[in-house]
Every structure is written in C-alpha cells, then in structure tokens.
Design a protein around this motif. Sequence first.
Motif, PDB file in Angstrom:
ATOM      1  N   VAL A 268       0.845  -1.209   0.000  1.00 26.57           N
ATOM      2  CA  VAL A 268       0.000   0.000   0.000  1.00 26.57           C
ATOM      3  C   VAL A 268       0.877   1.254   0.000  1.00 26.57           C
ATOM      4  CG1 VAL A 268      -1.795   1.277   1.231  1.00 26.57           C
ATOM      5  CG2 VAL A 268      -1.866  -1.226   1.164  1.00 26.57           C
ATOM      6  N   GLU A 269       1.926   1.211   0.836  1.00 28.85           N
ATOM      7  CA  GLU A 269       2.825   2.369   0.921  1.00 28.85           C
ATOM      8  C   GLU A 269       3.518   2.648  -0.405  1.00 28.85           C
ATOM      9  OE1 GLU A 269       5.892   1.977   3.904  1.00 28.85           O
ATOM     10  OE2 GLU A 269       4.320   1.877   5.454  1.00 28.85           O
ATOM     11  N   LEU A 270       4.041   1.581  -1.001  1.00 24.17           N
ATOM     12  CA  LEU A 270       4.765   1.779  -2.260  1.00 24.17           C
ATOM     13  C   LEU A 270       3.843   2.286  -3.359  1.00 24.17           C
ATOM     14  CD1 LEU A 270       7.358  -1.074  -2.917  1.00 24.17           C
ATOM     15  CD2 LEU A 270       7.754   1.358  -2.553  1.00 24.17           C
ATOM     16  N   ALA A 271       2.633   1.733  -3.420  1.00 24.67           N
ATOM     17  CA  ALA A 271       1.686   2.173  -4.451  1.00 24.67           C
ATOM     18  C   ALA A 271       1.385   3.657  -4.279  1.00 24.67           C
ATOM     19  CB  ALA A 271       0.407   1.342  -4.389  1.00 24.67           C
ATOM     20  N   GLY A 272       1.176   4.081  -3.027  1.00 23.54           N
ATOM     21  CA  GLY A 272       0.903   5.493  -2.735  1.00 23.54           C
ATOM     22  C   GLY A 272       2.074   6.373  -3.153  1.00 23.54           C
ATOM     23  N   GLN A 273       3.269   5.882  -2.888  1.00 21.14           N
ATOM     24  CA  GLN A 273       4.463   6.633  -3.256  1.00 21.14           C
ATOM     25  C   GLN A 273       4.564   6.779  -4.786  1.00 21.14           C
ATOM     26  OE1 GLN A 273       6.510   8.098  -0.994  1.00 21.14           O
ATOM     27  NE2 GLN A 273       7.237   9.107  -2.870  1.00 21.14           N
ATOM     28  N   TYR A 274       4.308   5.701  -5.496  1.00 23.81           N
ATOM     29  CA  TYR A 274       4.417   5.759  -6.960  1.00 23.81           C
ATOM     30  C   TYR A 274       3.356   6.685  -7.566  1.00 23.81           C
ATOM     31  CZ  TYR A 274       7.693   1.889  -6.481  1.00 23.81           C
ATOM     32  OH  TYR A 274       8.760   1.114  -6.130  1.00 23.81           O
ATOM     33  N   TYR A 275       2.178   6.714  -6.949  1.00 25.13           N
ATOM     34  CA  TYR A 275       1.150   7.659  -7.397  1.00 25.13           C
ATOM     35  C   TYR A 275       1.677   9.088  -7.256  1.00 25.13           C
ATOM     36  CZ  TYR A 275      -3.021  10.611  -7.201  1.00 25.13           C
ATOM     37  OH  TYR A 275      -3.937  11.610  -7.404  1.00 25.13           O
ATOM     38  N   LYS A 276       2.229   9.393  -6.081  1.00 25.06           N
ATOM     39  CA  LYS A 276       2.755  10.753  -5.860  1.00 25.06           C
ATOM     40  C   LYS A 276       3.913  11.051  -6.800  1.00 25.06           C
ATOM     41  CE  LYS A 276       1.654  11.216  -0.948  1.00 25.06           C
ATOM     42  NZ  LYS A 276       2.208  10.135  -0.101  1.00 25.06           N
ATOM     43  N   ASP A 277       4.682  10.031  -7.116  1.00 19.09           N
ATOM     44  CA  ASP A 277       5.839  10.226  -7.999  1.00 19.09           C
ATOM     45  C   ASP A 277       5.446  10.389  -9.470  1.00 19.09           C
ATOM     46  OD1 ASP A 277       7.357   9.884  -5.754  1.00 19.09           O
ATOM     47  OD2 ASP A 277       8.038   7.851  -6.248  1.00 19.09           O
ATOM     48  N   GLY A 278       4.167  10.181  -9.777  1.00 14.59           N
ATOM     49  CA  GLY A 278       3.726  10.408 -11.163  1.00 14.59           C
ATOM     50  C   GLY A 278       3.501   9.157 -11.994  1.00 14.59           C
ATOM     51  N   ALA A 279       3.406   7.997 -11.357  1.00 17.62           N
ATOM     52  CA  ALA A 279       3.090   6.780 -12.126  1.00 17.62           C
ATOM     53  C   ALA A 279       1.722   6.972 -12.790  1.00 17.62           C
ATOM     54  CB  ALA A 279       3.054   5.567 -11.205  1.00 17.62           C
ATOM     55  N   ASP A 280       1.602   6.544 -14.029  1.00 16.83           N
ATOM     56  CA  ASP A 280       0.331   6.692 -14.741  1.00 16.83           C
ATOM     57  C   ASP A 280      -0.625   5.569 -14.410  1.00 16.83           C
ATOM     58  OD1 ASP A 280       1.160   9.013 -16.080  1.00 16.83           O
ATOM     59  OD2 ASP A 280       2.357   7.763 -17.429  1.00 16.83           O
ATOM     60  N   GLU A 281      -0.114   4.542 -13.782  1.00 21.24           N
ATOM     61  CA  GLU A 281      -0.912   3.377 -13.468  1.00 21.24           C
ATOM     62  C   GLU A 281      -0.115   2.554 -12.465  1.00 21.24           C
ATOM     63  OE1 GLU A 281      -2.617   2.334 -17.389  1.00 21.24           O
ATOM     64  OE2 GLU A 281      -2.675   0.320 -16.564  1.00 21.24           O
ATOM     65  N   VAL A 282      -0.814   1.804 -11.648  1.00 24.65           N
ATOM     66  CA  VAL A 282      -0.121   0.911 -10.720  1.00 24.65           C
ATOM     67  C   VAL A 282      -0.692  -0.490 -10.915  1.00 24.65           C
ATOM     68  CG1 VAL A 282       0.313   0.368  -8.297  1.00 24.65           C
ATOM     69  CG2 VAL A 282       0.318   2.760  -9.037  1.00 24.65           C
ATOM     70  N   SER A 283       0.199  -1.477 -11.046  1.00 29.07           N
ATOM     71  CA  SER A 283      -0.239  -2.869 -11.194  1.00 29.07           C
ATOM     72  C   SER A 283       0.221  -3.687 -10.006  1.00 29.07           C
ATOM     73  CB  SER A 283       0.390  -3.516 -12.430  1.00 29.07           C
ATOM     74  OG  SER A 283      -0.063  -2.882 -13.574  1.00 29.07           O
ATOM     75  N   PHE A 284      -0.685  -4.495  -9.493  1.00 25.28           N
ATOM     76  CA  PHE A 284      -0.324  -5.476  -8.477  1.00 25.28           C
ATOM     77  C   PHE A 284      -0.416  -6.857  -9.109  1.00 25.28           C
ATOM     78  CE2 PHE A 284      -2.291  -2.201  -5.692  1.00 25.28           C
ATOM     79  CZ  PHE A 284      -1.241  -1.999  -4.808  1.00 25.28           C
ATOM     80  N   LEU A 285       0.626  -7.634  -9.008  1.00 28.47           N
ATOM     81  CA  LEU A 285       0.525  -9.020  -9.457  1.00 28.47           C
ATOM     82  C   LEU A 285       0.739  -9.927  -8.259  1.00 28.47           C
ATOM     83  CD1 LEU A 285       2.559  -8.903 -12.799  1.00 28.47           C
ATOM     84  CD2 LEU A 285       0.079  -8.902 -12.513  1.00 28.47           C
ATOM     85  N   ASN A 286      -0.294 -10.694  -7.992  1.00 29.71           N
ATOM     86  CA  ASN A 286      -0.231 -11.665  -6.906  1.00 29.71           C
ATOM     87  C   ASN A 286       0.448 -12.900  -7.496  1.00 29.71           C
ATOM     88  OD1 ASN A 286      -0.789 -13.417  -4.873  1.00 29.71           O
ATOM     89  ND2 ASN A 286      -2.979 -12.962  -4.797  1.00 29.71           N
ATOM     90  N   ILE A 287       1.761 -12.991  -7.316  1.00 30.16           N
ATOM     91  CA  ILE A 287       2.516 -13.924  -8.158  1.00 30.16           C
ATOM     92  C   ILE A 287       2.375 -15.382  -7.745  1.00 30.16           C
ATOM     93  CG2 ILE A 287       4.170 -12.141  -8.852  1.00 30.16           C
ATOM     94  CD1 ILE A 287       6.230 -13.557  -7.061  1.00 30.16           C
ATOM     95  N   THR A 288       1.765 -15.636  -6.598  1.00 28.35           N
ATOM     96  CA  THR A 288       1.496 -17.043  -6.274  1.00 28.35           C
ATOM     97  C   THR A 288       0.007 -17.344  -6.420  1.00 28.35           C
ATOM     98  OG1 THR A 288       1.409 -16.443  -3.954  1.00 28.35           O
ATOM     99  CG2 THR A 288       3.482 -17.364  -4.753  1.00 28.35           C
ATOM    100  N   GLY A 289      -0.713 -16.412  -7.052  1.00 27.78           N
ATOM    101  CA  GLY A 289      -2.150 -16.602  -7.251  1.00 27.78           C
ATOM    102  C   GLY A 289      -2.483 -17.864  -8.035  1.00 27.78           C
TER     103      GLY A 289
END
Length: 537
Positions: A268-289
């Motif tokens: 959650v923290e990293l996603a929030g940081q990337y939003y503030k940094d100007g990421a145009d989109e954020v992807s989460f991949l649940n890699i053991t899904g």
Amino acid sequence: SSSTSKVTLLDYGAGNVRSVRNAIRHLGFDIKDVQKPEDILSAERLVFPGVGAFAPAMDFLNRDGMAEALCMYIEKDRPFLGICLGLQLLFESSEENGPVEGLGLIPGVVGRFDSSYGLQVPHIGWNSVHISKDSGILDDIEGHHVYFVHSYRAMPSVANKDWISSTCNYGDSFISSVTRGNIHAVQFHPEKSGDVGLSVLRRFLDPFRTSKTKKLTNGKASKLAKRVIACLDVRANDKGDLVVTKGDQYDVREQTSDNEVRNLGKPVELAGQYYKDGADEVSFLNITGFRDFPLGDLPMLQILRCTSENVFVPLTVGGGIRDFTDGNGRHYSSLEVASEYFRSGADKVSIGSDAVFAAEEYLTTGVKTGMSSIEQISRVYGNQAVVVSIDPRRVYLKNPNDVKFKAVKVTTPGPLGEEYAWYQCTVSGGREGRPIGAYELAKAVEQLGAGEILLNCIDCDGQGQGFDVDLIKLVSDAVQIPVIASSGAGSVEHFSEVFQKTSASAALAAGIFHRKEVPILSVKDHLLSHGIEVRMS
Ligand code: 1PR
C-alpha cells in the motif's frame, strides 16, 4: 459547508465505482446512494459513474422508473455529472451490442472507434482535450492529460454542437464532455486522472469554493501519452505477510542460505508513493495466485481497498483469475473472482496462466465457447477491463521454420550463434512452458476479448539490460489492442528505446523503481526531452 453537503450517487453495481466514491470522500463530501427513483428527484447533486456495457446499464435504468426520474432531474437542470458511460447514456442510442436505445437527451448515436486503419481500440490512456466552451468544471484540465478508457464514443454533429464543451482527438475528434446549464458529463475518468481529474470533481461538487482557487498551470498536452507503469509483484513471505517482492528471471528468493523471499517493501505504501511520484498506473501481481485461491487471499483485497482510497490513477490486479473450486466443493467462476477484485478497487484485472489455456483451446477448436475467463469478464466489464499478462521465454533457433510458431530475427544472436528465436508462453509463474508462442497467444486473446496485453519476458526480467525490443515489436505490430512493454528496464534510455522502436503504448518497470535507482519523474523528463509525449502531473 462542503463537509455536510451530500452527493447522491447512482451506482448499479457494474464495476469499479469504489474509485468514484473514494475520490468524492477524499474531497470531503458524504455520499448517499440512490435506492429508488425518488432519491434521484431529491438529490442536491447527482453523480452517475457509468461502467460496463451500455445495454445492462439501460436495463437497470429502465427498471423501476429510474430512467424517467433521471430524465426529469436533468430536464429541471439540477446539478448532474455523468462519467464515461454516464455520458454515453444521455445520447439517443449506442451501437454497443446494439443498437440499444439510450436516454435520448442529446442527439446522436454512440459508435465504436474505427480500428480498420490501425487505430488501437480500446482508447486507453492519458489524452488531452480541446475545450470549446466554458463549462465551469474543466478550467484546470486545458493542456493536461486526463485518463480515458473506452471503445465507444459520441461524435460531434450539427444537432448536438450546443452541448459540446470539449472534444478529444483519437483517430477522429470525438466528444469528451458535454455541458448545458448544470448538466455535465465527461467521457474521461476524473477519478482516475490524478490531481487534474480531482479538480474536475471538486469544481462540480463545490462550484462556489473552487471558483476562487488558482488555476493549475497549463501544460502542453496534445495527444495520447505513452504511459509509465509501476508494477508491484506481491506474495506472502515465509512469515505469511504480503510483501512487494522482485525476481531475477522470476526467481524471487534471496541467494543466501535461508533463501528468503526478497522483501522490497509494503504494497500500500509503495503504491501510494508511486502515485505521488507520477506513475500513470499501478499494477499489483499476486505472483502465487496461480496456486492459491485469491478470494481466500483477503490481504490482497485489503491492499486494493486501502490503495484505492489514496491512489487516483488506474489500478490493475492479477494473479489467480480462473474458475476455482474450494476445499468445500464450492465453485467460483473466474467472473466472480474478478468481480471481487473490481469491487475492491481494481480497474482492470490481469490474467496469466488461464489466458494461455483459453488461447490454446481456442486455437485448437476454432470455437469461442464464451466460457473462458477472458470472454466472461470482458462481456460484463468490457474489454478494457481485461488485461492478458504474457510470460514468455526466448527459445533460439537456427532456422525460423524449425517451429510452427512465429519466429523473429533477433538483434543479438543466441549462445550458439542462432539468429532467430520464438517466444514460448509459460504458465504458473514461468514454471511450465506451453506449446504456444507469444505472437499466437496475443492474437488469440485479442479475438477472445482481451483489451490490453502486458508483455513480460522471463529472460529480461530483473536484468536491467533493457526491454526485449524484438519481442515487443513482434507482438505490438500483431495486435490492435494496446501493449505494455515489461521486463528489463534499467535506465531512462531503455524507455525511449522501446517507444521509438516499437508500437508499445506503455512501459512497465518494477526493480528500478523499488530500488530507487531511477525515479519515475526522470523517466518522464527523459521521454519528454526525446519528443515522446507523457503525462506530467
Ligand atoms: O498466472 O493468472 O495466476 O497470474 C500470475 C501473474 O504473476 C502473471 O501476471 C505473472 O506475470 C506474474 N508472475 C508469476 N510469477 C512471477 C515471478 O516473478 N516469479 N511475476 C510473476 C511477473 C514480471 C513483471 C515484472 C517485470 C518488470 N513479474 O511483472 O514486474 O518483469 O520487472 P523489472 O522491471 O524489474 O525487470 P496467473
């Protein structure tokens, strides 16, 4: 004052309305949901975020007199803001699985973008609008990019020109917003357009206060921007906490004696940081899904909920989207799994392994059963909500005719001097190779209804040596849906290279952002200085 005023929301439960709710709350307003037509008539301000397909939305409105109430509300010039499908429904009809009759308040037919001359459809991403009339709510967006995601659009005509407050250029010039009196509707997503988008909502919700605020400085947006996406690979570490991890060629374990899962931070923290940094989109991949049941994975849903409270750009989530039977014999369709992700705040879901099996079956039988996860989810939530994540591995060849899959001449020859390669698709996080190439898969999933391709490359993942331009060119030239280049970004130059040499619409990176080696802003500055349009926040 704004803290006590209520906003009425017309939500028919078709998709991710959570982000509109979150944005309204973020701006300090309370939300009242429409339960019955009278709630529309008594609204002070009504927001109608349309998501999904046109026909089910009209079915909903035509039930129990919602459509009459809505028309009456609008005809009385009461404050209204329609978003996306909420704009399209105001027109006479739509061609989406139709013709389907709309509310008929604005002359015109909503039609599909014309992809016959190579235009990528859906129109996904950050585009600029041309403002043609003062609407009071668009003051801050001139010269900036706002986020669009749609395959259908309304066109300007003599009959509707009085309504048009802005147009957007994509293939041709379509209607990006309408305004008449207190009635507004926008084709783009203000709730997904960062600060610029939030300003549109704020100006609608609180026109008195915002009229005095300073205008945002004008940018120079002119067309669809290339997107820069931050990706967070998420999995449980050996203690059971969900962490952001990052592999080398998909191996996420530390090369130390205890072999721990590499931990690069809190999702959650990293996603929030990337939003503030100007990421145009954020992807989460649940890699053991692929091996765990995602709906049993409540922390992932919680991560989405928390992230979407503060991140106002599109969120994608992937991992484990497929039909599933749990330990008690209860069956869940992939659509149910995806719906839970959408309800929790995802704008798109990304399908990996299950898309490979669906494509193999489709290519073998030539029949679209309608039952694959891609088909089921795109039918209900639209193509734009379905991303297919491809995890290919490079297989070198001396002769391109040695395999029945599409091979390319590679820029750098293989270890034995091989000049060609094909790209073999894998499932289960790269653990199993399948008899299908990335090229064949991409074309098949496009036909099954995928709206976008996230193109990884196991060989390049985590290596920082640049994207696999041969692969990305192969796939992005083969399909008309947008392709996200992924795996291997190590410097800003790798981003300009992939945009200059391929038709990728977006570039995704993980490691360099997590390790703070290259800030998102410097990627964008570099792209701008190379004449590549990007969104500057
Ligand atoms: O098969 O539907 O359950 O989906 C599983 C998803 O998890 C797939 O999208 C698959 O790509 C992903 N995945 C599975 N295992 C791994 C792993 O790393 N062991 N991660 C994995 C894939 C690749 C990219 C990465 C880029 C950029 N991660 O997402 O972020 O390669 O990295 P870089 O910039 O550091 O080079 P299903």
